[in-house]
Design a protein around this motif. Sequence first.
Motif, PDB file in Angstrom:
ATOM      1  N   TYR A  10       0.835  -1.213   0.000  1.00  0.00           N
ATOM      2  CA  TYR A  10       0.000   0.000   0.000  1.00  0.00           C
ATOM      3  C   TYR A  10       0.869   1.262   0.000  1.00  0.00           C
ATOM      4  N   THR A  11       1.902   1.288   0.842  1.00  0.00           N
ATOM      5  CA  THR A  11       2.757   2.466   0.937  1.00  0.00           C
ATOM      6  C   THR A  11       3.510   2.710  -0.368  1.00  0.00           C
ATOM      7  N   SER A  12       3.934   1.645  -1.028  1.00  0.00           N
ATOM      8  CA  SER A  12       4.648   1.778  -2.291  1.00  0.00           C
ATOM      9  C   SER A  12       3.729   2.319  -3.383  1.00  0.00           C
ATOM     10  N   GLN A  13       2.524   1.782  -3.455  1.00  0.00           N
ATOM     11  CA  GLN A  13       1.565   2.256  -4.450  1.00  0.00           C
ATOM     12  C   GLN A  13       1.141   3.697  -4.164  1.00  0.00           C
ATOM     13  N   PHE A  14       1.046   4.011  -2.886  1.00  0.00           N
ATOM     14  CA  PHE A  14       0.677   5.376  -2.480  1.00  0.00           C
ATOM     15  C   PHE A  14       1.733   6.367  -2.962  1.00  0.00           C
ATOM     16  N   ARG A  15       3.000   6.033  -2.770  1.00  0.00           N
ATOM     17  CA  ARG A  15       4.100   6.887  -3.209  1.00  0.00           C
ATOM     18  C   ARG A  15       4.092   7.059  -4.727  1.00  0.00           C
ATOM     19  N   ASN A  16       3.901   5.974  -5.434  1.00  0.00           N
ATOM     20  CA  ASN A  16       3.919   6.018  -6.897  1.00  0.00           C
ATOM     21  C   ASN A  16       2.725   6.785  -7.480  1.00  0.00           C
ATOM     22  N   MET A  17       1.633   6.837  -6.724  1.00  0.00           N
ATOM     23  CA  MET A  17       0.438   7.536  -7.182  1.00  0.00           C
ATOM     24  C   MET A  17       0.742   9.001  -7.515  1.00  0.00           C
ATOM     25  N   TYR A  18       1.512   9.653  -6.669  1.00  0.00           N
ATOM     26  CA  TYR A  18       1.846  11.064  -6.880  1.00  0.00           C
ATOM     27  C   TYR A  18       2.724  11.247  -8.118  1.00  0.00           C
ATOM     28  N   ALA A  19       3.697  10.371  -8.264  1.00  0.00           N
ATOM     29  CA  ALA A  19       4.574  10.455  -9.431  1.00  0.00           C
ATOM     30  C   ALA A  19       3.790  10.277 -10.725  1.00  0.00           C
ATOM     31  N   GLU A  20       2.837   9.365 -10.711  1.00  0.00           N
ATOM     32  CA  GLU A  20       2.016   9.129 -11.898  1.00  0.00           C
ATOM     33  C   GLU A  20       1.145  10.344 -12.219  1.00  0.00           C
ATOM     34  N   LEU A  21       0.570  10.939 -11.193  1.00  0.00           N
ATOM     35  CA  LEU A  21      -0.259  12.135 -11.389  1.00  0.00           C
ATOM     36  C   LEU A  21       0.570  13.287 -11.955  1.00  0.00           C
ATOM     37  N   ALA A  22       1.773  13.470 -11.413  1.00  0.00           N
ATOM     38  CA  ALA A  22       2.638  14.551 -11.868  1.00  0.00           C
ATOM     39  C   ALA A  22       3.034  14.361 -13.328  1.00  0.00           C
ATOM     40  N   LYS A  23       3.359  13.140 -13.682  1.00  0.00           N
ATOM     41  CA  LYS A  23       3.763  12.844 -15.060  1.00  0.00           C
ATOM     42  C   LYS A  23       2.593  13.019 -16.024  1.00  0.00           C
TER      43      LYS A  23
END
Length: 245
Positions: free
Chosen positions: A184-197
């Motif tokens: 969950y924590t890993s996916q949570f972190r990646n969520m922001y990077a995906e939104l920014a990109k």
Amino acid sequence: MNMAQNKQLVSNLLNYRPYKLLKFCYFLVLSMWMLSCGDNTNKQNTTSATEVEETENPSDKETKTILFFGDSITAGYGLDTTDNAYPAFVQQKIDSLKLDYTVVNSGVSGETSAGGRSRIDWILNQDIEIFILELGANDGLRGVPLSETQNNLQAIIDAVKQKSPDTEIILAGMELPPNMGQAYTSQFRNMYAELAKKNEVVFIPFILKDVGGIAELNQNDGIHPTIEGHKIIANTVWEYLKPLL
């Protein structure tokens, strides 16, 4: 009566003492009136010059707005005043450089991405030059499905772009404590990077960089930064904000 007699009569009248007094009063009043007209003309000219100067050099300049839209981190939870929260320290940096920007702190303690989405339209009633989005941490701590959080953050970004395509957006990423589970924590972190990109916005990977998890920089709850912690956050944000000013 011939011409010579007429001249003599006029001369006698002018030399007559009461008439001399009347003539003196007439010229005195005339002189005062002329001086008064001159003063009014000068005042009018002075006023006009002042009005022109004020028009050409207005003392009150309109500044551009930098809006911080976030949760308790932005709101400065646990601090005596929002003047000790990181947006205020960012304003100090702006003022030191004499830049025409005004920081607006729109942080709400306990705010979730859904709460931010519900109030974004009201926030956008003002002109915003730069929009800093710092939301999602409370979603993660509550175990809200990541798809829901991501949809809400995307809706906020869409609303800002729709209101003003020229508004610069900065997305502040967040990380969760390990007790929320590695996946969950890993996916949570990646969520922001995906939104920014996806949205091509400026991205701060972790707004609590050099603050999160450090006891002396956080309050007793171990989550909300102290004043010194907020100063470090301001420095982190400044790295990404300054190039946009």
